[in-house]
Design an enzyme around this catalytic site. Sequence first.
Site, short mmCIF file in Angstrom:
data_model
loop_
_atom_site.label_atom_id
_atom_site.label_comp_id
_atom_site.label_asym_id
_atom_site.label_seq_id
_atom_site.Cartn_x
_atom_site.Cartn_y
_atom_site.Cartn_z
NE ARG A 275 -3.96 0.14 2.04
CZ ARG A 275 -4.20 -0.94 2.76
NH1 ARG A 275 -3.45 -1.19 3.82
NH2 ARG A 275 -5.16 -1.78 2.45
CB ALA A 276 4.03 2.14 1.69
#
Length: 669
Positions: A275-276
């Site tokens: 997700r980062a």
Amino acid sequence: MTTPFPFTAVVGQDDLRLALLLNAVSPAVGGVLVRGEKGTAKSTAVRALSALLPEVAVVPGCRFSCDPASPDPSCPDGPHEVGPGAHRPARMVELPVGASEDRLVGALDIERALAEGVKAFEPGLLADAHRGILYVDEVNLLHDHLVDLLLDAAAMGASYVEREGVSVRHAARFLLVGTMNPEEGELRPQLLDRFGLTVEVAASREPDQRVEVVRRRLAYDDDPAGFAARWAGEEAAVRQRIVAARELLPQVRLGDGALRQIAATCAAFEVDGMRADIVMARTATALAAWAGRTDVLAEDVRQAALLALPHRRRRNPFDAPGLDEDKLDRTLEEFSGESPDDDPDPDGPGGGGGGPAPDAGPQGGGDTGARPEEGDGGEPQPSGAGAGAGEQPAARAAEPFRTKALSVPGIGEGAAGRRSRARTEHGRTTGARRPRGALTKLHLAATVQAAAPHQRARGRSGPGLVIRRDDLRQAAREGREGNLVLFVVDASGSMAARQRMSAVKGAVLSLLLDAYQRRDKVGLVTFRGSAADVALPPTSSVDAAAARLESLPTGGRTPLAAGLLKAHEVLRVERLRDPARRALVVVVTDGRATGGPEPVALAGRAARLFAAEQVASVVVDCESGPVRLGLAGQLAAELGGTAVTLDELRADAIAGLVKDVQGTSRRAA
């Protein structure tokens, strides 16, 4: 209608303003979590942002703000015809901390659904916030199940309400903004990860800037409309820039070189999952559009990392959020790829960042170097609770370990958590009852059973049941609650002997980690010398408790009775503030009582106060050595609780503590 404080009039807070504007340009970034001390314009900036958002076109009469150009085919108010629609300002909807699940996601009229088969749906705050801003002040105090619903809707862009076979879905795409004061407790790491960006805010220490903050605030309070009018030009310019950046966003090119830098940065800082990487890519793209560019540069990647990664590096609540900027610059330079000349400016990011990076946070416990070894010194001379003769330096806590669960016996009705059994709105169904107020969780079988005997008298003629309000039954459910875990820690000279305090602090730190995971409030009472102190009043911030524990000195006599009486007073006050929250008292001591007349007898009388009120208690026995006096066990008996040694705190034997506590309490009663 109240005139909001102009966004462009906010003094400083450059990272906060930039993060909000990037989400206004690209809501796909995933929202903003604003962390900071009280009084730092967090709420002011968020509320001011709504006035900058462009107007939205909506289908007239639609309660779910459908876009007339592409209406939601599953809209509960649909189907809608494609048409010009009407325009209205973008909304900012606030979610109160004490809101119910029905208020958040909406509520079905269960009575009409059962009797008429009609999906009568009352929209909630998620529907109101569609295509606008959903603002949660003190998001760290929001109940976990509401946070889960909120973040699921933000991730999927839709809200689902399913109850007893009746299902409603509607679009829910919004800019999610949460603000919090870390002193009041942290969000779980997995929930932190669901916010796209995070910023740390703090009040300026520059006198000139503080003067300007006060000057503008006083001017606004005296004449809100006039103050807003003076900033109308700047507001219009930012609004036009947001519109232009939105139009430019699809044309921004995220090259392979920038993508390699993003991937390398996330790998270098060991963030979990992917997700980062995705958030950084969207943020860097939005930064380029905000700067009026169609190419993502290294400076965009750097600023995106400073906004998207700090909160994703936390592994436990005692880790300070932050990013090593030197390491970030080395990583970006190593993977500069196609643009070796696009080195980031060491003095600050481009693209409108303009402010310092999120603070890496102070060093925990104020300890910046190695601690001196503790001396064995035997019993020190008597001293007061403060610094004085016999006081020894604060011992470093031993490595924390995983503990087994301690619970309060019985069934409570406190705040949702994960420690003790409780009657809650969520959990397994254990029975049915008549609803008190609005029906929230229908017990279908009990409702049908209540209505069945009356069908002939009510003239039933069709296949459906004839349902009346008196037939409805609420599901009684059992889940888990959070408790108040009050630590009463002996910091006297006898605890410092033989370097036991390091092990004691490690045990308390382990229990604090357990309290964090189980969503408890915690408090800390310490006693030494001639008095007891409330080192930390009951709070949801376990990292604050850990910091106080880290700096705890030792020395002096053992005023055990004073510690117990101080803890009893803390519980009395807390019952007035939060009567539904039950307490678990954890006394960490070797059981000795010295100082003053008849210290042992006085400690016994103080302990029996807890037993008389049936307060659940555990004594962590810190006595060591070949000769053991068993004083901690005697104290546990007086408290009506049980005793466990430091070694047993790690072992399976502690699993039986709840039964022991309950059985001992009953025998004492």
